[in-house]
Design a protein around this motif. Structure first.
Motif, PDB file in Angstrom:
ATOM      1  N   GLU A  17       0.820  -1.209   0.000  1.00 10.50           N
ATOM      2  CA  GLU A  17       0.000   0.000   0.000  1.00 10.50           C
ATOM      3  C   GLU A  17       0.858   1.266   0.000  1.00 10.50           C
ATOM      4  N   SER A 111     -12.171   4.822   6.518  1.00 13.92           N
ATOM      5  CA  SER A 111     -13.372   3.992   6.432  1.00 13.92           C
ATOM      6  C   SER A 111     -14.643   4.788   6.704  1.00 13.92           C
ATOM      7  N   ASP A 139     -13.770   4.753   1.607  1.00  5.60           N
ATOM      8  CA  ASP A 139     -14.722   3.639   1.673  1.00  5.60           C
ATOM      9  C   ASP A 139     -16.125   4.129   1.334  1.00  5.60           C
ATOM     10  N   ASN A 164      -8.385   2.321   0.470  1.00  7.97           N
ATOM     11  CA  ASN A 164      -8.988   1.889   1.748  1.00  7.97           C
ATOM     12  C   ASN A 164      -8.061   0.819   2.323  1.00  7.97           C
ATOM     13  N   ASP A 165      -6.902   1.264   2.815  1.00 12.72           N
ATOM     14  CA  ASP A 165      -5.818   0.374   3.215  1.00 12.72           C
ATOM     15  C   ASP A 165      -6.305  -0.769   4.089  1.00 12.72           C
ATOM     16  N   THR A 166      -5.826  -1.974   3.779  1.00 11.40           N
ATOM     17  CA  THR A 166      -6.166  -3.132   4.609  1.00 11.40           C
ATOM     18  C   THR A 166      -5.198  -3.281   5.775  1.00 11.40           C
ATOM     19  N   ASP A 350       1.230  -5.300   9.583  1.00 13.13           N
ATOM     20  CA  ASP A 350      -0.180  -5.240   9.178  1.00 13.13           C
ATOM     21  C   ASP A 350      -1.118  -5.312  10.371  1.00 13.13           C
ATOM     22  N   ARG A 360      -7.623  -1.033  14.030  1.00 11.61           N
ATOM     23  CA  ARG A 360      -7.599  -0.320  12.754  1.00 11.61           C
ATOM     24  C   ARG A 360      -8.711   0.723  12.709  1.00 11.61           C
TER      25      ARG A 360
END
Length: 377
Positions: A17, A111, A139, A164-166, A350, A360
């Motif tokens: 990302e 988000s 998002d 919309n970074d995971t 992550d 997150r």
């Protein structure tokens, strides 16, 4: 007995990302071109009012988007532009907003599902009934986007879906939302996108050199003036998040650092100075670099400034751009350093908090009715 293999930085979603950012910026520019007439039809009648107050808001990293952009927009729009975090708006609406007048609230959210995201827009609507909303989010299905999509006084600006970074930390979401708000109000800046892309790819090519800065580092200080102060704040947070607090990080301005915070500087401290593009401001960057290097107790690195020695990362691709726009690319340096430091400390970038103590999307916040028991002016 089994052991877990150490995480490799280049195998993480966070790494992917970070590196995807140049492509995301180019997709953003194309999507803004497609929606420019619609966006201008929303913004121009509001901007025609010289008394309009523009408030940029978000929580955490999203708030720092506003910290950076507000400095640029105040200067170039010649009007009242402020950055006020949603956490301040929700906790103390009258204290943070004062007498708001007519407001354009620009909300940033990866988000849009953090409890304060929607709550802040509702609180501002209550305190300033003539509020309009520009929602910048990654998002389209998030609570904030759903709340405002289709509303007469709202415009929802969606970022490319991959932003919309995971990963836990906001990376491409941060830089793309920052670029989006700058272009929304200053479309002429789109001509600088190519320079941002080139600089980001230069930074990616320096990944190994950046990672080497993590060695022996226990504390990191980021310094920057003007718009770069917001970048310094975001950079410090990225390191703190991805190392799960294992490496303590701080931010300040080059001038402010001497007024007490310099006490943190020691043998295992790394100080990173973001060099301003403004010749006047850059003199103060040069002063603190000279002073700290003269002290000899800390490692000092210049990023984005002049190539004053071998420890510099001058990034000539960004020449001629203002500091807020330069921040879109410069943050990649901090993201890669945070990622490398995270891996060096045995964290999982992550998900640096596998126990769920930090999440997150923020959890555990109760939104109270600001109208009950409030002390009003």
């Amino acid at each position: 007995m089994t052991t877990t293999a150490p995480v490799r930085a280049d195998e993480t979603a966070t790494h992917r990302e970070i590196l995807q950012q140049p492509d995301s910026w180019q997709r953003l520019v194309a999507s803004l071109d497609d929606r420019r007439a619609e966006l201008d039809a929303f913004l121009q009648p509001l901007l025609a009012d010289p008394e309009l107050r523009i408030v940029l808001t978000g929580a955490g990293t999203s708030a720092f988007v506003g910290d950076i952009a507000s400095v640029d927009l105040r200067r170039h729009l010649g009007r009242r532009v402020e950055s006020i975090a949603t956490t301040d708006v929700v906790a103390d609406p009258h204290g943070s907003l004062g007498a708001p007048g007519r407001v354009l609230l620009v909300s940033f959210a990866r988000s849009g599902n953090s409890p304060e995201s929607v709550a802040a827009t509702r609180v501002v609507d209550d305190v300033a009934p003539d509020t309009h909303h520009l929602v910048v989010t990654c998002d389209p299905s998030g609570s904030l986007a759903r709340e405002h999509r289709g509303q007469d006084r709202s415009f929802v600006l969606e970022m490319p879906p991959e932003t919309n970074d995971t990963g836990f930390a906001m990376t491409s979401s941060f830089s793309t939302m920052l670029l989006a708000v700058l272009l929304a109000f200053r479309p002429e800046l789109a001509s600088g996108t190519g320079a941002l892309v080139a600089a980001a790819r230069t930074i990616a090519g320096l990944e190994a050199r950046i990672a080497s800065l993590a060695e022996g580092t226990e504390r990191v200080v980021y310094l920057g003036s003007g718009a770069l102060q917001g970048l310094a704040r975001e950079s410090a947070l990225k390191l703190l998040e991805l190392t799960a607090g294992g490496v303590v990080s701080f931010f300040d301005t080059p001038l402010g650092f001497r007024h007490g915070p310099k006490a943190v500087a020691g043998t295992h401290t790394l100080v990173i100075v973001y060099g301003s593009a403004d010749p006047y401001t850059a003199r103060y960057d040069a002063d603190i670099l000279r002073e700290l290097r003269g002290d000899g107790a800390v490692r000092v690195v210049s990023v984005g400034g002049d190539a004053d020695d071998e420890r510099s990362f001058p990034l000539d691709d960004l020449a001629g751009l203002d500091d807020a726009l330069r921040s879109v690319a410069l943050v990649g340096f901090a993201q890669l350093l945070a990622l490398a430091t995270s891996v060096a400390h045995g964290c999982t970038p992550d998900n640096p908090f596998p126990g769920g103590t930090v999440n997150r999307v923020v959890q555990g916040v109760t939104i109270h009715d600001h109208r009950e028991g409030a002390v009003r002016p």
